[in-house]
Motif scaffolding. Structure first.
Motif, mmCIF file in Angstrom:
data_model
loop_
_atom_site.group_PDB
_atom_site.id
_atom_site.type_symbol
_atom_site.label_atom_id
_atom_site.label_comp_id
_atom_site.label_asym_id
_atom_site.label_seq_id
_atom_site.Cartn_x
_atom_site.Cartn_y
_atom_site.Cartn_z
ATOM 1 N N SER A 179 33.530 45.861 36.536
ATOM 2 C CA SER A 179 34.987 45.947 36.802
ATOM 3 C C SER A 179 35.602 46.360 38.142
ATOM 4 O O SER A 179 34.633 46.543 39.007
ATOM 5 N N ALA A 180 36.866 46.706 38.043
ATOM 6 C CA ALA A 180 37.473 47.218 39.568
ATOM 7 C C ALA A 180 36.845 48.417 39.887
ATOM 8 O O ALA A 180 37.133 48.811 41.098
ATOM 9 N N SER A 212 40.640 46.934 43.032
ATOM 10 C CA SER A 212 41.732 46.276 42.199
ATOM 11 C C SER A 212 42.295 45.100 42.883
ATOM 12 O O SER A 212 42.379 45.134 44.213
ATOM 13 N N CYS A 213 42.785 44.083 42.091
ATOM 14 C CA CYS A 213 43.460 42.988 42.558
ATOM 15 C C CYS A 213 44.739 43.287 43.215
ATOM 16 O O CYS A 213 45.197 42.333 43.812
ATOM 17 N N SER A 214 45.483 44.057 42.650
ATOM 18 C CA SER A 214 46.945 44.490 42.865
ATOM 19 C C SER A 214 47.211 44.746 44.432
ATOM 20 O O SER A 214 48.024 44.429 44.752
ATOM 21 N N SER A 228 45.386 33.780 42.490
ATOM 22 C CA SER A 228 45.791 34.604 41.191
ATOM 23 C C SER A 228 46.656 33.712 40.287
ATOM 24 O O SER A 228 46.912 34.262 39.187
ATOM 25 N N CYS A 282 39.660 38.229 40.795
ATOM 26 C CA CYS A 282 41.134 38.346 40.718
ATOM 27 C C CYS A 282 41.688 36.962 40.661
ATOM 28 O O CYS A 282 42.802 36.696 41.178
ATOM 29 N N TYR A 324 30.031 40.464 40.774
ATOM 30 C CA TYR A 324 31.622 40.703 40.469
ATOM 31 C C TYR A 324 32.282 38.992 40.586
ATOM 32 O O TYR A 324 33.402 38.749 41.105
ATOM 33 N N SER A 349 34.858 39.181 38.394
ATOM 34 C CA SER A 349 35.469 40.443 38.354
ATOM 35 C C SER A 349 36.972 40.565 38.416
ATOM 36 O O SER A 349 37.601 39.630 39.154
ATOM 37 N N GLU A 350 37.726 41.206 37.612
ATOM 38 C CA GLU A 350 39.303 41.491 37.331
ATOM 39 C C GLU A 350 39.748 40.207 37.243
ATOM 40 O O GLU A 350 40.914 39.903 37.357
ATOM 41 N N CYS A 351 39.167 39.456 36.624
ATOM 42 C CA CYS A 351 39.730 38.256 35.933
ATOM 43 C C CYS A 351 40.555 38.744 34.566
ATOM 44 O O CYS A 351 39.583 38.641 33.329
ATOM 45 N N ASP A 352 41.603 39.467 34.396
ATOM 46 C CA ASP A 352 42.019 39.856 33.395
ATOM 47 C C ASP A 352 42.316 39.032 31.972
ATOM 48 O O ASP A 352 42.331 39.537 30.960
#
Length: 206
Positions: A15-16, A21-23, A151, A172, A190, A193-196
């Motif tokens: 996880s992030a 965070s990707c944001s 993204s 991301c 990772y 990672s962060e591939c929501d």
């Protein structure tokens, strides 16, 4: 016995908390409201994807002109079929990161680029226009951060000869499904990672 791919994926899907965070990198996608998708050209999931035709391809040197034509015509989605044996990823990245093209969804097809043996580190990072990628069957490795912060990248076809995927290679991104080839022996930390929106990972039996 635990499938070896299940072990590899443990670190790849961290996880992030560790990756970050990707944001924080949202600016790289350049979602300019003036360049939103043309409502006259909506996606149609009922239309099957057609196989690539080499006669429709271009060389990297013509990529900017190709995208400009699509932009001027108000086209919001296009297939970019590259014919270079070994394309210049720096030129591709600069073009796909250009803010003026952010309203165009690009499907990148590298199937005819059979001189490529791998995707180098950071090759197509932060390409916000990129929505899908098809790789040639000569690719054996994908480098670190190769597609990080892409993204809008929703799909990628991994050939059955790939042996390794580098750290944060697809972190991301917007991948929803991924099929891992049986030849894969290494997945970096990772990598996904962060591939929501990643809801399905097909793992080989062996």
């Amino acid at each position: 016995m635990i499938n070896k791919f299940a072990i590899l994926l443990g670190a790849a899907l961290c996880s992030a908390l560790f990756f970050g965070s990707c944001s924080k990198d949202e600016s790289t996608t350049n979602k300019d409201p003036e360049h939103q998708e043309n409502p006259d050209n909506p996606d149609n999931p009922d239309v099957p994807e057609q196989p690539a035709n080499k006669k429709d391809g271009i060389y990297v040197s013509a990529l900017e002109n190709f995208l400009n034509e699509k932009l001027n015509a108000g086209i919001s989605e296009c297939d970019v079929i590259l014919l270079d044996e070994v394309p210049d990823f720096d030129v591709i990245k600069i073009s796909l990161q250009d803010k003026k093209y952010q309203g165009i969804k690009v499907k990148l097809n590298l199937e005819f680029c059979t001189g490529i043996k791998g995707i180098r580190d950071k090759a197509l990072e932060k390409c916000g226009t990129l929505t899908s990628v098809k790789l040639p069957n000569t690719i054996i490795n994908i480098g670190e951060d190769a597609f990080v912060y892409c993204s809008n990248l929703k799909s990628i076809t991994l050939p059955d000869v790939i042996t390794s995927i580098g750290n944060s290679a697809f972190a991301c991104s917007d991948l929803s499904t991924i099929t891992l080839p049986t030849t894969l022996t290494s997945i970096g930390d990772y990598a996904f990672s962060e591939c929501d929106n990643l809801t399905s990972i097909t793992i080989p039996k062996s």
